[in-house]
Design an enzyme around this catalytic site. Structure first.
Site, PDB file in Angstrom:
ATOM      1  N   ASP A   1     -11.758  -7.720   7.633  1.00 47.58           N
ATOM      2  CA  ASP A   1     -13.163  -7.578   7.236  1.00 47.58           C
ATOM      3  C   ASP A   1     -13.864  -8.937   7.222  1.00 47.58           C
ATOM      4  O   ASP A   1     -15.028  -9.047   7.598  1.00 47.58           O
ATOM      5  CB  ASP A   1     -13.276  -6.937   5.844  1.00 47.58           C
ATOM      6  CG  ASP A   1     -13.352  -5.424   5.928  1.00 47.58           C
ATOM      7  OD1 ASP A   1     -12.975  -4.880   6.995  1.00 47.58           O
ATOM      8  OD2 ASP A   1     -13.776  -4.785   4.951  1.00 47.58           O
TER       9      ASP A   1
ATOM     10  N   ASP B   1      -5.976  -6.193   5.759  1.00 46.40           N
ATOM     11  CA  ASP B   1      -7.126  -5.418   5.289  1.00 46.40           C
ATOM     12  C   ASP B   1      -8.270  -6.372   4.953  1.00 46.40           C
ATOM     13  O   ASP B   1      -9.415  -6.200   5.371  1.00 46.40           O
ATOM     14  CB  ASP B   1      -6.676  -4.638   4.036  1.00 46.40           C
ATOM     15  CG  ASP B   1      -7.700  -3.611   3.584  1.00 46.40           C
ATOM     16  OD1 ASP B   1      -8.722  -3.455   4.263  1.00 46.40           O
ATOM     17  OD2 ASP B   1      -7.454  -2.972   2.544  1.00 46.40           O
TER      18      ASP B   1
ATOM     19  N   ASP C   1      -4.014 -17.786   1.907  1.00 44.65           N
ATOM     20  CA  ASP C   1      -5.173 -18.441   1.284  1.00 44.65           C
ATOM     21  C   ASP C   1      -5.792 -19.455   2.244  1.00 44.65           C
ATOM     22  O   ASP C   1      -7.019 -19.548   2.391  1.00 44.65           O
ATOM     23  CB  ASP C   1      -4.802 -19.077  -0.057  1.00 44.65           C
ATOM     24  CG  ASP C   1      -3.440 -19.750  -0.057  1.00 44.65           C
ATOM     25  OD1 ASP C   1      -2.663 -19.540   0.904  1.00 44.65           O
ATOM     26  OD2 ASP C   1      -3.133 -20.494  -1.006  1.00 44.65           O
TER      27      ASP C   1
ATOM     28  N   LYS D   1       2.618 -15.288   2.808  1.00 47.75           N
ATOM     29  CA  LYS D   1       2.542 -15.968   1.507  1.00 47.75           C
ATOM     30  C   LYS D   1       3.989 -16.304   1.154  1.00 47.75           C
ATOM     31  O   LYS D   1       4.491 -15.966   0.067  1.00 47.75           O
ATOM     32  CB  LYS D   1       1.872 -15.019   0.492  1.00 47.75           C
ATOM     33  CG  LYS D   1       1.475 -15.671  -0.813  1.00 47.75           C
ATOM     34  CD  LYS D   1       0.319 -16.646  -0.717  1.00 47.75           C
ATOM     35  CE  LYS D   1       0.112 -17.362  -2.030  1.00 47.75           C
ATOM     36  NZ  LYS D   1      -0.781 -18.530  -1.931  1.00 47.75           N
TER      37      LYS D   1
ATOM     38  N   TYR E   1       0.822  -1.217   0.000  1.00 44.38           N
ATOM     39  CA  TYR E   1       0.000   0.000   0.000  1.00 44.38           C
ATOM     40  C   TYR E   1       0.858   1.270   0.000  1.00 44.38           C
ATOM     41  O   TYR E   1       0.393   2.327  -0.387  1.00 44.38           O
ATOM     42  CB  TYR E   1      -0.935   0.029   1.215  1.00 44.38           C
ATOM     43  CG  TYR E   1      -2.094  -0.947   1.148  1.00 44.38           C
ATOM     44  CD1 TYR E   1      -2.215  -1.860   0.110  1.00 44.38           C
ATOM     45  CD2 TYR E   1      -3.078  -0.944   2.121  1.00 44.38           C
ATOM     46  CE1 TYR E   1      -3.260  -2.753   0.049  1.00 44.38           C
ATOM     47  CE2 TYR E   1      -4.136  -1.841   2.066  1.00 44.38           C
ATOM     48  CZ  TYR E   1      -4.223  -2.745   1.029  1.00 44.38           C
ATOM     49  OH  TYR E   1      -5.266  -3.633   0.982  1.00 44.38           O
TER      50      TYR E   1
END
Ligand code: NAD
Length: 362
Positions: free
Chosen positions: A250, A246, A222, A190, A135
């Protein structure tokens, strides 16, 4: 203990007023000072994060924040939009660790999109690194590709990067939080594909050596996304980078059913923090007196626990919220048959009544 109170826009003013009411009955030496932020600040002073508001936030021990954003400001140039205030506060206060508990209250298990037995008693804490990763990484932009699958074609690119100190400090936050909870950290990466996250995994493992009393497991993102909906109660503290966090925070929020119940904290290196509900300013219900103030009230409890070192006061608020739910009071977002629908102010009053030992009438 000095607290900067920044209600912001939309339902921000309504829900923060209830959290302030709750803080005021705790009989703690708290000094609360309010300032404008977001669209309200733009309207009053021409900027979403005026210098005076930023200074107040810097001088305070903690910031209690409502929400910012309103459709009427969507046409402003980006730097003047209300949402810039929250980005500015994160940057200027050095808030690099975002803590989001996902706690499923017994009385609200039906609100989850998962089967009640999967979420009953759920209590996990997602810790997201907030100021690094893809980001913020440079360089980024658009250009003409010189290699890849389509040389000569227009392409866009971003840079994923983490430095050792950035990973070390977020790992410390996670292990220290786990010590106060179930003593288990799941570090999500990852590492099988990304160099950045192999490094993340290595550094988290090194920091773990200082916390032998805490269990550490590593999980690919994942798989973590899958396990969160398959067996969410297996997690205690989850720590991960900005982008994965992020998305996963959620996902975890939805396990509990209602966004109106979820607090959050963003901390700096000294545990100073900004505390806010996980939801936005909800312009669709602003001014109607129906917003759920519990996420903000629970954010105030987090503030007492993490920054102000008042765990007993935090416990009192959290127990009061449980008592109010057990008494059957519900704002419309969490209402179901057989419970009693109340407004924002009545919900705040009920929490105050529960704290002060009065009958919860709503
Ligand atoms: P939102 O979270 O404000 O609302 C999403 C939905 O949830 C709406 O239907 C709303 O009515 C409901 N809702 C949210 N909080 C609730 C509460 N406490 N009680 C009952 N219902 C609640 O998200 P949005 O609609 O996508 O965004 C609205 C504005 O908020 C936008 O301007 C956005 O930029 C801003 N926003 C701000 C923050 C922040 O201040 N940190 C975070 C997210 C969105």
């Amino acid at each position: 203990m000095k607290i900067a109170v920044l209600p912001g826009d939309g339902i921000g003013t309504e829900i923060v007023a209830e959290a302030v009411k709750v803080l005021n009955v705790l009989e703690l030496p708290l000094e609360l000072e309010e300032a404008v932020v977001g669209g309200a600040a733009y309207a009053a002073q021409g900027h979403p994060l005026p210098d005076s508001t930023l200074q107040l936030a810097k001088d305070a021990d903690a910031v209690l924040f409502g929400a910012v954003g309103d459709w009427q400001y969507d046409k402003l140039e980006r730097s003047l939009r209300p949402e810039q205030a929250i980005l500015g506060l994160r940057k200027h206060l050095g808030l690099f660790a975002n803590l989001r508990p996902a706690l499923c209250y017994e009385q609200l298990t039906h609100a989850s999109s998962l089967k009640p037995e999967l979420v009953a008693g759920l209590d996990i804490l997602i810790i997201r690194e907030l100021t690094g990763d893809i980001y913020f990484g440079q360089p980024r932009g658009r250009r003409t590709a010189v290699d890849g699958h389509f040389p000569g074609a227009e392409e866009a690119f971003d840079t994923m990067r983490y430095s050792r100190p950035e990973i070390e400090r977020i790992a410390h936050v996670a292990f220290q939080a786990a010590r106060r909870r179930g003593k288990k950290v799941t570090s999500v990466d990852k590492a099988n594909v990304l160099e950045t996250f192999q490094f993340w995994k290595d550094v988290v493992t090194e920091v773990h050596a200082q916390y032998p009393d805490v269990e550490l497991e590593h999980m690919y993102v994942d798989n973590a996304a899958m396990q969160l909906v398959k067996a969410p109660k297996k997690f205690d503290v989850v720590v991960t980078g900005n982008m994965f966090g992020d998305i996963l925070s959620d996902e975890a929020a939805m396990l509990t059913g209602s966004i109106g119940m979820l607090p959050s904290a963003s901390l700096d290196a000294n545990n100073k923090g900004l505390y806010e509900p996980s939801h936005g300013s909800a312009p669709d219900i602003a001014g109607k007196g129906v917003a759920n103030p519990l996420a903000t009230i629970l954010s105030a409890a987090m503030m007492l626990r993490y920054t102000l070192a008042q765990p007993e006061a935090a416990d009192r608020i959290e127990s009061a919220v449980r008592a109010v739910l057990a008494a059957g009071l519900r704002t419309p977002d969490i209402y179901s048959d057989g419970t009693r629908k109340v407004g924002t102010r009545e919900m705040g009053d009920a929490v105050v009544a529960a704290i002060t030992g009065k009958t919860i009438t709503g």
